[in-house]
Design a protein around this motif. Structure first.
Motif, PDB file in Angstrom:
ATOM      1  N   ALA A 215      12.746   3.246  -2.080  1.00  0.00           N
ATOM      2  CA  ALA A 215      12.009   2.217  -2.816  1.00  0.00           C
ATOM      3  C   ALA A 215      10.926   1.598  -1.944  1.00  0.00           C
ATOM      4  O   ALA A 215      10.828   1.836  -0.746  1.00  0.00           O
ATOM      5  N   TRP A 216      10.140   0.768  -2.573  1.00  0.00           N
ATOM      6  CA  TRP A 216       8.981   0.180  -1.910  1.00  0.00           C
ATOM      7  C   TRP A 216       9.403  -0.630  -0.687  1.00  0.00           C
ATOM      8  O   TRP A 216      10.370  -1.374  -0.712  1.00  0.00           O
ATOM      9  N   GLU A 217       8.664  -0.478   0.344  1.00  0.00           N
ATOM     10  CA  GLU A 217       8.858  -1.248   1.570  1.00  0.00           C
ATOM     11  C   GLU A 217       7.546  -1.963   1.866  1.00  0.00           C
ATOM     12  O   GLU A 217       6.483  -1.360   1.867  1.00  0.00           O
ATOM     13  N   GLY A 218       7.626  -3.258   2.134  1.00  0.00           N
ATOM     14  CA  GLY A 218       6.404  -4.008   2.388  1.00  0.00           C
ATOM     15  C   GLY A 218       5.603  -4.193   1.117  1.00  0.00           C
ATOM     16  O   GLY A 218       6.138  -4.580   0.085  1.00  0.00           O
ATOM     17  N   MET A 219       4.319  -3.865   1.164  1.00  0.00           N
ATOM     18  CA  MET A 219       3.470  -4.084  -0.004  1.00  0.00           C
ATOM     19  C   MET A 219       3.829  -3.088  -1.106  1.00  0.00           C
ATOM     20  O   MET A 219       4.333  -1.997  -0.841  1.00  0.00           O
ATOM     21  N   PRO A 220       3.608  -3.465  -2.370  1.00  0.00           N
ATOM     22  CA  PRO A 220       3.898  -2.557  -3.474  1.00  0.00           C
ATOM     23  C   PRO A 220       3.018  -1.311  -3.411  1.00  0.00           C
ATOM     24  O   PRO A 220       1.961  -1.305  -2.773  1.00  0.00           O
ATOM     25  N   ARG A 221       3.454  -0.283  -4.098  1.00  0.00           N
ATOM     26  CA  ARG A 221       2.657   0.934  -4.220  1.00  0.00           C
ATOM     27  C   ARG A 221       2.918   1.508  -5.597  1.00  0.00           C
ATOM     28  O   ARG A 221       3.902   1.173  -6.264  1.00  0.00           O
ATOM     29  N   PHE A 222       2.037   2.358  -6.038  1.00  0.00           N
ATOM     30  CA  PHE A 222       2.167   2.984  -7.336  1.00  0.00           C
ATOM     31  C   PHE A 222       2.228   4.490  -7.122  1.00  0.00           C
ATOM     32  O   PHE A 222       1.226   5.119  -6.762  1.00  0.00           O
ATOM     33  N   ARG A 223       3.391   5.073  -7.351  1.00  0.00           N
ATOM     34  CA  ARG A 223       3.570   6.512  -7.222  1.00  0.00           C
ATOM     35  C   ARG A 223       3.689   7.082  -8.631  1.00  0.00           C
ATOM     36  O   ARG A 223       4.655   6.820  -9.339  1.00  0.00           O
ATOM     37  N   LEU A 224       2.683   7.847  -9.033  1.00  0.00           N
ATOM     38  CA  LEU A 224       2.580   8.329 -10.403  1.00  0.00           C
ATOM     39  C   LEU A 224       2.887   9.812 -10.468  1.00  0.00           C
ATOM     40  O   LEU A 224       2.332  10.608  -9.702  1.00  0.00           O
ATOM     41  N   GLY A 225       3.756  10.191 -11.388  1.00  0.00           N
ATOM     42  CA  GLY A 225       3.994  11.600 -11.681  1.00  0.00           C
ATOM     43  C   GLY A 225       3.477  11.895 -13.074  1.00  0.00           C
ATOM     44  O   GLY A 225       3.682  11.100 -14.009  1.00  0.00           O
ATOM     45  N   ALA A 226       2.791  13.014 -13.256  1.00  0.00           N
ATOM     46  CA  ALA A 226       2.178  13.270 -14.556  1.00  0.00           C
ATOM     47  C   ALA A 226       2.054  14.751 -14.831  1.00  0.00           C
ATOM     48  O   ALA A 226       1.940  15.568 -13.908  1.00  0.00           O
TER      49      ALA A 226
END
Length: 323
Positions: free
Chosen positions: A90-101
């Motif tokens: 899961a996210w560590e520190g600042m958020p991130r957006f991991r997109l699967g498509a």
């Protein structure tokens, strides 16, 4: 000896195989070693778990009890391991957006909007032609959001484990070479294309079956369907080797035109999904809004689709829909 998870797996393997010999082979053990292990487990549980006979083994009453509990415990432990893996990634520190498509029109637009709305936050992507593979990446904690499509009203993958929201419902258009005899028509009847070869991109949903069924209702069977990557698909249309099946939001492309099919025999739902217990759930409302805006922008780039939508208000971007 304390009972361990591996002991329950051993009991389950013996019951599934129906004999110690077959179970030992499946587990990569010598049969005497498995027999010794089973005896130790039986001593720990207080009695025999299997009747042994010439035709194999079958559970005793105690064995049935243990197997019933194993059927509950083993899946629960597997789910615990999956959830632990998700949270470990899961996210560590600042958020991130991991997109699967899957390969569709919305991924690029969503990346653009997320980058603009969250400068400095990492946005990464994974693509696959398989909707099920994308869903499994979310379940494994390797991506945060799945951006996929389904044919008509068919359910999305892992519908019982992921939260899904509908972004838009589009008709399926046909793509023609610009000088095709039917290219000047505003709407094309499917039966007028009975003699054509077809091009489409792969997927593991029911779209191919739905297309075949639509052709059957129109009175023909497709002579040939090229299932290929997007670049090859467009090329086959551009050189006149095939007509293509495409989403209505397909962007303007040199040498081809897109046209609606009469009666809208095929439709496509754009969906976004996430795991409800993951950090992605905290920002899901915002991401869904950005994805819907990306679809609205994609639809606006197609003058053919924009004109069609004016007469078909049930299609296009949706405001709020739970799958």
């Amino acid at each position: 000896m304390d009972l361990e998870l591996r002991h329950l797996k051993t009991i389950r393997a013996i019951a599934d195989a129906g004999s110690l010999t077959r179970a030992a082979t499946a587990m990569g053990l010598a049969q005497p070693a498995l027999s010794t292990q089973l005896k130790r487990i039986e001593r720990a549980l207080g009695g025999p778990l299997f009747f042994r006979g010439r035709n194999g083994v079958r559970p005793t009453a105690l064995g049935e009890l243990v197997l019933d509990r194993a059927c509950v415990l083993l899946p629960a432990v597997r789910q615990l391991q999956e959830e632990a893996a998700r949270f470990a990634r899961a996210w560590e520190g600042m958020p991130r957006f991991r997109l699967g498509a899957t390969h569709g029109p919305l991924l690029g637009g969503l990346v653009d909007r997320l980058e603009a709305a969250h400068p400095g936050v990492a946005v990464t992507t994974r693509t696959s032609w398989s909707e099920r593979e994308i869903a499994s990446l979310v379940l494994d904690g390797r991506v945060d959001f799945a951006l996929v499509g389904t044919c008509g009203e068919s359910p999305p993958p892992a519908a019982d484990r992921l939260v899904w929201r509908c972004l838009a419902v589009d008709p399926v258009f046909v793509m023609l070479r610009r000088d095709h005899p039917l290219a000047d028509r505003r709407v094309i009847e499917l039966e007028r294309l009975a003699d054509e070869s077809w091009a489409d991109v792969p997927g593991d949903g029911c779209f191919a079956d739905c297309f075949t069924a639509a052709c059957t209702r129109a009175g023909f069977t497709p002579a040939r369907v090229y299932e290929t990557d997007l670049a090859s698909y467009v090329h086959l249309v551009q050189v006149g080797r095939a007509v293509g099946l495409c989403r209505a939001t397909f962007p303007p492309t040199p040498g081809v035109v897109t046209r609606p099919l009469a009666g809208t025999p095929l439709s496509w739902r754009h969906l976004i999904g996430w795991y409800p217990g993951s950090p992605a759930a905290d920002v899901a409302t915002s991401v869904v809004g950005q994805a819907r805006a990306a679809h609205t922008e994609a639809a606006a780039r197609s003058t053919t689709y924009t004109a069609w939508l004016a007469d078909h208000p049930g299609f296009g971007t949706v405001s709020s829909t739970t799958v």
